[in-house]
Design an enzyme around this catalytic site. Sequence first.
Site, mmCIF file in Angstrom:
data_model
loop_
_atom_site.group_PDB
_atom_site.id
_atom_site.type_symbol
_atom_site.label_atom_id
_atom_site.label_comp_id
_atom_site.label_asym_id
_atom_site.label_seq_id
_atom_site.Cartn_x
_atom_site.Cartn_y
_atom_site.Cartn_z
ATOM 1 N N SER A 44 0.804 -1.226 0.000
ATOM 2 C CA SER A 44 0.000 0.000 0.000
ATOM 3 C C SER A 44 0.833 1.270 0.000
ATOM 4 O O SER A 44 0.366 2.319 -0.457
ATOM 5 C CB SER A 44 -0.934 0.004 1.217
ATOM 6 O OG SER A 44 -0.209 -0.190 2.420
ATOM 7 N N HIS A 250 -0.858 5.716 6.799
ATOM 8 C CA HIS A 250 -0.303 5.672 5.447
ATOM 9 C C HIS A 250 0.040 7.096 5.002
ATOM 10 O O HIS A 250 -0.532 8.061 5.510
ATOM 11 C CB HIS A 250 -1.302 5.056 4.470
ATOM 12 C CG HIS A 250 -1.398 3.578 4.563
ATOM 13 N ND1 HIS A 250 -2.160 2.939 5.515
ATOM 14 C CD2 HIS A 250 -0.804 2.592 3.838
ATOM 15 C CE1 HIS A 250 -2.047 1.630 5.363
ATOM 16 N NE2 HIS A 250 -1.231 1.392 4.363
#
Length: 268
Positions: A44, A250
């Site tokens: 990711s 993230h």
Amino acid sequence: MRRSRLVVLVSSLLLAAGTALTGAATAQASSLAPTGGYVALGDSYSSGVGAGSYISSSGDCKRSTKAYPYLWAAAKSPSTFHFTACSGARTGDVLSGQLGPLNSATALVSLSVGGNDAGFADVMTTCVSQSDSACLSRLATARSYVDSTLPGKLDSVYSAIRSKAPGARVVVLGYPRFYKLGTTCAGMSETKRKAINNASDHLNTAIAKRAADHGFVFGDVRTTFTGHELCSGASWLHSINWLNLGESYHPKASGQAGGYLPVLNAND
């Protein structure tokens, strides 16, 4: 006598001009994109989860037009660009589903993988929701995995990449430190923050060692993210995102462009 001096002078000037032109050509060549293709692999952090602007055809892989591979390809225009990085990918997923575009014409490969193998999501869930001792215990388990099991899994991925793309330059990108220390940070103790940062360092060290042993370049993003960690006041990372938990911890679009892209540019 004068004629000899003139010949020497002219020869010197031509040599200097030739050297200057050669230097300019070399500098120009070094700034050009690879003549072959670029393949972006990984998890990711490479697909761009957290950056938004997801490519609809990528589905749950959540590949973003603001992720560093897409930004690099847009700027450098390689002959081909294959973006196979996928949210949640582990080493086995890279091996089984992402290596198809690699071939002898591939000039550049980028990759981030290993965090999910080490239990990244569960580590962060434990540390956010449970006590300091529970967090430290879960991190110890992750460190043990990184020491005992992850190197072999990385070797398998790296060997497969080299086999399929023997001439490619391979840049293995690491992970940032998550927290700025020495400051107040709601919901996360200094003990947890320091332990998480140390665990990230430990993971990066393991990845860098395996990359070097395969002749790959390790791209260290900790320097570019310095000053932009969580609790810094200028974070390039999402904290807990209750509206979209998958984006938590993230990089934002700013982290992809300011944290990851410069490291790939410096090592491509």
